[in-house]
Design a protein around this motif. Structure first.
Motif: not given
Length: 473
Positions: A189-196, A99-106, A221-229
């Motif tokens: 890339d730009h836009g790699t994070s999700a902030d709330a 799942a990787g660190r960028g995913a939902a801690s699964t 737009a790249n929150v889960l990796g390159a070209n993975s929005g």
């Protein structure tokens, strides 16, 4: 010379011991260690060979440590081992699920850090701050947690008392980041994070309480990796027919409430609304918006059980592409109705139909909770009727695959009846033996799902029997 060196080392050791003693923290350990044996069949209702009768034995070791400096300062560390299935060459079958660190801690099937945060009060005040990887949840009165946000994530939160009856809770969290920074491939890339950001109020008065909340998310737009929005990478934020990965902006508002003034009747419920707008250039109408409401009434006047009736409704898809009529969901793990079709049971093996995948239904049910007829033995009985609120053409019209959605998304032509009987026997105050029995009667529209490309829809009923041994301390 040797004596002087030995004396110097002794003095240094003494100083180190003194410093350690002066800054020592009291350590408090709590945990839940559980072993499950789960017998289940046709849990995806299709009768396919991979979904037939299975027997799985797993265990999960969850341990939390509090490092307490004083009443105003502590650190919290929680680790989890598993769930790991019996049968590996070293006793348990474990490993990172990728799942990787960028995913939902699964990555629950390995040893991982579940919580690690600092908890402190500002000097001279009752203002409390929690900074680090922690449990976050928006207010919820029914369903075992929020259907919008309820998970472990890195955050900074503050709890500010206003009066004896009112306090404010707010903070910032970064639940996803597509820039793995050396963990795998660095994403430039730009836009790699999700902030709330979130804010809610705890308002407790005589006879009732209410918890209004607001939350806002900006995801790149790249929150889960390159070209993975976020629009297609996050299950709770996507919409049918959105073919490219995009960023989004989303907000939520709602409240939970509890009414006890009518004792022995207690009323609780939730009203949630959310809207996500996709960053897709000229097509500004694409996105996701919807709502969820629930209401439960329980009677506490009986000594042997607590009866409860409840109703849940969530908006569903209307069958068009590019836009969803289901409420957007950031990340949730505990919300559910019943203990079989949706996540919500005590056993670690569940269908995991969280709010991210199963919204678009209404449900009515009866629960007989905390039935006590024999000392140390308790039961909970549920009977629930589920009916879909998604348009019957949603799957075929939007290109969603039956393989990914059958058994999880209910259309207006689909219904389920779930019956649960969950029992717990307390061997000791800290050790319990549990048995969860569940059966689901299904009524899926075979024509709807066959037209969506599935060739094995045979509308199979499902069952489970889960035995659990749990040591909580």
């Amino acid at each position: 010379m040797k004596k002087r060196i030995a004396l110097s080392l002794a003095l240094l050791a003494g100083l180190a011991m003194g410093a350690t003693t002066a800054n020592a923290a009291d350590i408090k350990a709590t945990g839940s260690w559980q072993v499950d044996a789960v017998f289940s069949g046709d849990n995806f209702f299709s009768g396919a060979p991979t979904n037939q009768k299975t027997v799985t034995i797993e265990q999960r070791i969850r341990t939390s440590f509090q490092f307490i400096a004083n009443e105003n300062l502590k650190g919290v560390l929680e680790v989890q081992y598993g769930p790991g299935a019996w049968g590996g060459t070293e006793g348990l079958r474990l490993g990172d699920n990728g799942a990787g660190r960028g995913a939902a801690s699964t990555a629950d099937n390995a040893l991982h850090l579940r919580k690690a945060y600092i908890d402190f009060n500002w000097p001279g005040t009752k203002n409390r701050f929690l900074v680090g990887h922690q449990s976050l949840s928006l207010p919820a009165a029914f369903g075992s947690g929020s259907a919008i946000l309820d998970h472990h994530m890195s955050a900074a939160a503050a709890i500010i008392p206003i009066t004896d009856s009112i306090s404010l809770v707010g903070g910032y969290t970064r639940p996803y980041d597509g820039n793995n920074d050396g963990t795998t491939t660095t994403n430039n890339d730009h836009g790699t994070s999700a902030d709330a950001v979130f804010l809610y109020s705890n308002m407790k008065f005589s006879g009732f309480s209410v918890n209004p909340f607001l939350a806002y998310l900006n995801a790149g737009a790249n929150v889960l990796g390159a070209n993975s929005g976020a629009t297609t990478g996050l299950a709770g934020m996507d919409a049918p027919g959105v073919g490219s990965d995009n960023g989004l902006r989303s907000y939520w508002a709602g409240t939970s409430f509890n009414v006890t003034v009518l004792d022995p009747f207690k009323i609780r419920g939730d009203i949630n609304y959310g809207k996500a707008t996709y960053n897709v250039g000229s097509n500004n109408d694409s996105g996701r918006s919807g709502w969820l409401a629930d209401l439960a009434v329980e009677y506490t006047g009986l000594s042997m059980m607590t009866p409860e009736v409840f109703f849940v409704y969530s908006s569903g898809e209307d069958g068009t592409t590019g836009k969803s009529e289901r409420m957007p969901v950031l990340r949730t793990q505990n919300w559910g109705v019943g203990s079989f079709w949706m996540q919500g049971g005590s056993s670690t093996i569940n269908r995991n139909n969280s709010a991210e995948s199963s919204l678009g239904f209404w449900a009515a049910g009866l629960s007989l909770k905390d039935i006590k007829l024999i000392d140390k033995l308790s039961h909970t009985f549920n009977v629930i009727y589920f009916k879909g609120t998604n348009d019957k053409d949603i799957i075929s019209a939007t290109g969603l695959t039956a393989a990914a959605n059958y058994g999880r998304m209910l259309t207006e032509k689909d219904s389920l009846v779930e019956i649960d009987l969950n029992s717990k026997y307390m061997i000791y105050d800290e050790l319990s033996l549990g048995l969860e029995l569940g059966y689901i009667f299904t009524d899926f529209d075979k024509n709807v799902w066959a037209a969506a490309g599935s060739s094995d829809i045979i509308d199979q009923n499902a069952y489970k029997a889960a035995f659990m041994l749990n040591y909580s301390f």
